[in-house]
Scaffold this active site. Structure first.
Site, PDB file in Angstrom:
ATOM      1  N   ALA A   8      14.497   6.621  87.773  1.00  0.00           N
ATOM      2  CA  ALA A   8      15.547   7.337  87.037  1.00  0.00           C
ATOM      3  C   ALA A   8      16.801   6.490  86.891  1.00  0.00           C
ATOM      4  O   ALA A   8      17.915   7.008  86.853  1.00  0.00           O
ATOM      5  CB  ALA A   8      15.879   8.643  87.761  1.00  0.00           C
ATOM      6  N   ALA A   9      16.630   5.162  86.803  1.00  0.00           N
ATOM      7  CA  ALA A   9      17.806   4.286  86.763  1.00  0.00           C
ATOM      8  C   ALA A   9      18.184   3.881  85.347  1.00  0.00           C
ATOM      9  O   ALA A   9      19.280   3.378  85.111  1.00  0.00           O
ATOM     10  CB  ALA A   9      17.560   3.044  87.610  1.00  0.00           C
ATOM     11  N   GLY A  10      17.268   4.102  84.402  1.00  0.00           N
ATOM     12  CA  GLY A  10      17.490   3.601  83.036  1.00  0.00           C
ATOM     13  C   GLY A  10      18.613   4.349  82.331  1.00  0.00           C
ATOM     14  O   GLY A  10      18.973   5.466  82.688  1.00  0.00           O
ATOM     15  N   ARG A  14      18.170   4.929  73.639  1.00  0.00           N
ATOM     16  CA  ARG A  14      17.743   5.557  72.382  1.00  0.00           C
ATOM     17  C   ARG A  14      18.199   7.015  72.253  1.00  0.00           C
ATOM     18  O   ARG A  14      18.128   7.586  71.178  1.00  0.00           O
ATOM     19  CB  ARG A  14      16.216   5.458  72.251  1.00  0.00           C
ATOM     20  CG  ARG A  14      15.729   4.037  72.000  1.00  0.00           C
ATOM     21  CD  ARG A  14      14.243   3.862  72.278  1.00  0.00           C
ATOM     22  NE  ARG A  14      13.956   3.673  73.699  1.00  0.00           N
ATOM     23  CZ  ARG A  14      12.751   3.414  74.199  1.00  0.00           C
ATOM     24  NH1 ARG A  14      11.703   3.349  73.387  1.00  0.00           N
ATOM     25  NH2 ARG A  14      12.571   3.252  75.495  1.00  0.00           N
ATOM     26  N   GLY A  78      14.185  -3.299  84.342  1.00  0.00           N
ATOM     27  CA  GLY A  78      12.821  -2.885  84.011  1.00  0.00           C
ATOM     28  C   GLY A  78      12.162  -2.074  85.116  1.00  0.00           C
ATOM     29  O   GLY A  78      12.636  -2.008  86.252  1.00  0.00           O
ATOM     30  N   THR A  79      11.047  -1.429  84.743  1.00  0.00           N
ATOM     31  CA  THR A  79      10.368  -0.521  85.674  1.00  0.00           C
ATOM     32  C   THR A  79       9.786  -1.259  86.893  1.00  0.00           C
ATOM     33  O   THR A  79       9.748  -0.705  87.993  1.00  0.00           O
ATOM     34  CB  THR A  79       9.246   0.248  84.958  1.00  0.00           C
ATOM     35  OG1 THR A  79       8.421  -0.684  84.234  1.00  0.00           O
ATOM     36  CG2 THR A  79       9.800   1.262  83.979  1.00  0.00           C
ATOM     37  N   ASP A 103      11.340  10.304  82.851  1.00  0.00           N
ATOM     38  CA  ASP A 103      11.479  10.876  81.502  1.00  0.00           C
ATOM     39  C   ASP A 103      10.169  11.463  80.985  1.00  0.00           C
ATOM     40  O   ASP A 103       9.962  11.568  79.786  1.00  0.00           O
ATOM     41  CB  ASP A 103      12.023   9.811  80.532  1.00  0.00           C
ATOM     42  CG  ASP A 103      11.104   8.612  80.399  1.00  0.00           C
ATOM     43  OD1 ASP A 103      10.101   8.533  81.129  1.00  0.00           O
ATOM     44  OD2 ASP A 103      11.396   7.738  79.557  1.00  0.00           O
ATOM     45  N   ASN A 224      12.175   9.425  74.942  1.00  0.00           N
ATOM     46  CA  ASN A 224      13.057   8.288  74.737  1.00  0.00           C
ATOM     47  C   ASN A 224      14.165   8.594  73.741  1.00  0.00           C
ATOM     48  O   ASN A 224      15.208   7.971  73.754  1.00  0.00           O
ATOM     49  CB  ASN A 224      12.272   7.067  74.243  1.00  0.00           C
ATOM     50  CG  ASN A 224      11.262   6.598  75.278  1.00  0.00           C
ATOM     51  OD1 ASN A 224      11.540   6.607  76.470  1.00  0.00           O
ATOM     52  ND2 ASN A 224      10.085   6.227  74.823  1.00  0.00           N
ATOM     53  N   TYR A 362      38.328  46.970  74.188  1.00  0.00           N
ATOM     54  CA  TYR A 362      38.298  45.907  75.190  1.00  0.00           C
ATOM     55  C   TYR A 362      38.528  46.520  76.564  1.00  0.00           C
ATOM     56  O   TYR A 362      39.556  47.167  76.797  1.00  0.00           O
ATOM     57  CB  TYR A 362      39.378  44.839  74.911  1.00  0.00           C
ATOM     58  CG  TYR A 362      39.473  43.839  76.035  1.00  0.00           C
ATOM     59  CD1 TYR A 362      38.373  43.045  76.378  1.00  0.00           C
ATOM     60  CD2 TYR A 362      40.631  43.701  76.798  1.00  0.00           C
ATOM     61  CE1 TYR A 362      38.430  42.146  77.431  1.00  0.00           C
ATOM     62  CE2 TYR A 362      40.700  42.804  77.853  1.00  0.00           C
ATOM     63  CZ  TYR A 362      39.587  42.031  78.157  1.00  0.00           C
ATOM     64  OH  TYR A 362      39.643  41.156  79.206  1.00  0.00           O
TER      65      TYR A 362
HETATM   66  C1  UD1 Z   1       7.159   3.057  80.036  1.00  0.00           C
HETATM   67  C2  UD1 Z   1       5.926   2.168  80.293  1.00  0.00           C
HETATM   68  C3  UD1 Z   1       4.913   2.392  79.157  1.00  0.00           C
HETATM   69  C4  UD1 Z   1       4.532   3.853  79.108  1.00  0.00           C
HETATM   70  C5  UD1 Z   1       5.766   4.759  78.981  1.00  0.00           C
HETATM   71  C6  UD1 Z   1       5.367   6.196  79.188  1.00  0.00           C
HETATM   72  C7  UD1 Z   1       6.752   0.150  81.402  1.00  0.00           C
HETATM   73  C8  UD1 Z   1       7.078  -1.293  81.255  1.00  0.00           C
HETATM   74  N1  UD1 Z   1       6.339   0.780  80.323  1.00  0.00           N
HETATM   75  O1  UD1 Z   1       7.751   2.622  78.837  1.00  0.00           O
HETATM   76  O2  UD1 Z   1       3.767   1.595  79.387  1.00  0.00           O
HETATM   77  O3  UD1 Z   1       3.664   4.091  78.027  1.00  0.00           O
HETATM   78  O4  UD1 Z   1       6.747   4.430  79.996  1.00  0.00           O
HETATM   79  O5  UD1 Z   1       6.430   7.093  78.960  1.00  0.00           O
HETATM   80  O6  UD1 Z   1       6.859   0.669  82.496  1.00  0.00           O
HETATM   81  N2  UD1 Z   1      13.727   2.855  84.531  1.00  0.00           N
HETATM   82  C9  UD1 Z   1      14.363   2.451  85.697  1.00  0.00           C
HETATM   83  N3  UD1 Z   1      14.861   1.195  85.774  1.00  0.00           N
HETATM   84  C10 UD1 Z   1      14.761   0.303  84.747  1.00  0.00           C
HETATM   85  C11 UD1 Z   1      14.121   0.711  83.558  1.00  0.00           C
HETATM   86  C12 UD1 Z   1      13.598   2.002  83.486  1.00  0.00           C
HETATM   87  O7  UD1 Z   1      14.474   3.228  86.646  1.00  0.00           O
HETATM   88  O8  UD1 Z   1      15.255  -0.819  84.903  1.00  0.00           O
HETATM   89  C13 UD1 Z   1      13.210   4.228  84.448  1.00  0.00           C
HETATM   90  C14 UD1 Z   1      13.821   4.989  83.286  1.00  0.00           C
HETATM   91  O9  UD1 Z   1      14.990   5.708  83.715  1.00  0.00           O
HETATM   92  C15 UD1 Z   1      12.700   5.943  82.888  1.00  0.00           C
HETATM   93  C16 UD1 Z   1      11.436   5.193  83.303  1.00  0.00           C
HETATM   94  O10 UD1 Z   1      11.836   4.179  84.190  1.00  0.00           O
HETATM   95  O11 UD1 Z   1      12.773   7.161  83.564  1.00  0.00           O
HETATM   96  C17 UD1 Z   1      10.705   4.584  82.106  1.00  0.00           C
HETATM   97  O12 UD1 Z   1      11.555   3.682  81.443  1.00  0.00           O
HETATM   98  P1  UD1 Z   1      11.568   3.513  79.869  1.00  0.00           P
HETATM   99  O13 UD1 Z   1      12.523   2.460  79.529  1.00  0.00           O
HETATM  100  O14 UD1 Z   1      11.718   4.819  79.211  1.00  0.00           O
HETATM  101  O15 UD1 Z   1      10.079   2.963  79.636  1.00  0.00           O
HETATM  102  P2  UD1 Z   1       9.210   3.071  78.302  1.00  0.00           P
HETATM  103  O16 UD1 Z   1       9.652   2.069  77.330  1.00  0.00           O
HETATM  104  O17 UD1 Z   1       9.139   4.477  77.857  1.00  0.00           O
HETATM  105 CA    CA Z   2      10.158   6.318  78.409  1.00  0.00          CA
END
Ligand code: UD1
Ligand code: CA
Length: 458
Positions: A8-10, A14, A78-79, A103, A224, A362
């Protein structure tokens, strides 16, 4: 042992919002609360949440969740980078790590349960949820053989046109053998279109890697952007309405009504079009609601009828008729058999049984006994410019049309207030109170006036 980690860091770029994406609301609860709810049934030994963008705000929202450990990810790269932050807090942990994207809010607890048991049965290093989507745009694509063994996951933006035709998508829900994941996590590279560390890249390093396809793709819909948020809201609303229809509620036009997760209905409730139930609202047996109502954090007894009205933070006992066009505001408590009608606003007031306020009034900070009749246009003047004051009206009293009761004021029982009165002093039980100018009649006034004017002209 089972640990759950929610990513949940993102930022959720979008969404174009000041709110972090995981705090966007869906049917009255935030995305991340929904994700947490979906794994509660599994009773995990550890619950971790990776936070980064507006971390304090996310932490504050979830402060009441017991046993939740917050892990900071800074910067958000990134994840895969997000899950790398767990290496330290989970050092020495033995068991499975369930990773949930923050998400993906519509997951059913049973599906996670199935994922976990499939993972444990097969002895895979990782098992992940997949879905075949009519429009897989934006999702990572899963490349797997016919046995369900995953070769690799390629993000949409890294796919070539041929790979994009694959409609088997990654749901972002994974069950890992933690020790095996921990061994490959440090080797991630950012050699991709976004220059980020992808959690999905670990899957190709883990053997065996299996996927489990969900039957209902809506369950793994990710959010997203605002269109996807609206889609998930629609799916959730549909689920809620179906649930309540199965429990004995009639909706004349279901698609025009919205419910919150905490809304509760009795049997044989009839909901007409355009009704919206929010917060912790309960509706008793046999109520008839709508058309056109907004009811929030309120409790309705049995057999209440509400038409074209707004109710917030109020209690309405059995058999009351509310509306059309009534507004019940915070702290209103209405006893059984009352009628609150056209253009009547009630705030922070108690009405005893059988009271009637049928037109254009009232009532604020008022306490009414039973069977009080509030005449059209009666106003409790509760605000002296600095403070609010109470109005007390005893049982069986009647106020005439256009009366103003200047608070603080107490009317006893069986009081009658003459129409057009402005009362500033208490009235004892059984009295008639008049507070208006005496009527003056000047006979022949029109003719006299005409004569005077002729005199002036002549
Ligand atoms: C991600 C998956 C994708 C999948 C999709 C499903 C990756 C690389 N890709 O893509 O394969 O189909 O989810 O919904 O994992 N987050 C962090 N830190 C970060 C980046 C993201 O905690 O540095 C969290 C976001 O808050 C979010 C989740 O990870 O809750 C997914 O991130 P998001 O950027 O939405 O990934 P997608 O592009 O949707
Ligand atoms: Ca996503």
């Amino acid at each position: 042992m089972l640990a759950v980690a929610v990513l949940a860091a993102g930022k959720g770029t979008r969404m174009k919002s000041a709110l972090p994406k995981v705090l966007q609301p869906l049917a009255g609860a935030t995305l991340v609360e929904r994700v947490l709810d979906s794994c509660r049934l599994l009773s995990p030994d550890r619950q971790l949440m990776v936070v980064g963008h507006q971390a304090e705000r996310v932490e504050r929202t979830l402060a009441r969740v017991e046993g939740l450990e917050f892990i900071r990810q800074e910067p958000q790269n990134g994840t895969g980078h997000a899950v790398q932050q767990l290496l330290e807090p989970l050092a020495g942990f033995e068991g499975e790590l369930l990773v949930l994207n923050g998400d993906v809010p519509l997951l059913r607890p049973e599906t996670l349960d199935k994922l976990l048991s499939r993972h444990r049965e097969s002895g895979a290093a990782v098992t992940l949820l997949s879905a075949r989507l009519a429009d897989p745009t934006g999702y990572g694509r899963i490349f797997a053989d016919w046995t369900g063994q995953v070769e690799a996951i390629v993000e949409h933006r890294d796919c070539n046109p041929e790979q994009r035709r694959n409609d088997l998508t990654n749901a972002g829900i994974y069950c890992f053998d933690w020790a095996k994941l921990a061994a490959v996590l440090p080797q991630l590279s950012s050699d991709n279109d976004q220059g980020e560390l992808y959690l999905t890249d670990t899957v190709a390093q883990l053997r065996p890697a299996m996927h489990l396809e969900v039957i209902d793709p809506d369950e793994v819909a990710g959010i997203n952007d605002r269109q996807q948020l609206a889609h998930c809201e629609a799916v959730l609303q549909d689920r809620l309405r179906r649930h309540w229809m199965a429990e004995g509620v009639t909706f004349i036009d279901p698609a025009s009504c919205t419910l919150s997760e905490q809304t509760r209905f009795g049997r044989d409730v009839l909901v007409e079009p355009q009704c919206h139930f929010r917060g912790a609202t309960t509706v008793g047996d046999g109520c008839r609601i709508g058309p056109g109502c907004l009811i929030e954090d309120s409790h309705l007894g049995d057999g209440v009828e509400v038409l074209h009205s707004v109710l917030r933070d109020s209690r309405v006992a059995g058999g009351c008729l509310i509306g059309p066009f009534a507004h019940l505001r915070g702290g209103t408590d209405v006893a059984a058999g009352c009628r609150i009608g056209n253009f009547v606003e009630v705030k922070h007031s108690r009405l005893g049984e059988g009271c009637k306020a049928s037109h254009l009034s009232y009532l604020g900070d008022a306490e009414l006994g039973s069977d009080v009749n509030i005449g059209a246009g009666t106003i409790t003047a509760n605000f002296d410019g600095v403070r609010k004051h109470r109005t007390v009206i005893g049982s069986g009293s009647k106020t005439g049309a256009n009366s103003v009761l200047v608070a603080p004021i107490t009317l006893g029982e069986g009081v009658t207030v003459g129409a057009g009165s402005t009362l500033t002093k208490d009235v004892p039980s059984g009295a008639l109170a008049l507070g208006r100018a005496r009527q003056l009649v000047k006979e022949n006034w029109t003719a006299d006036l005409a004569r005077q004017q002729q005199g002036v002209a002549g």
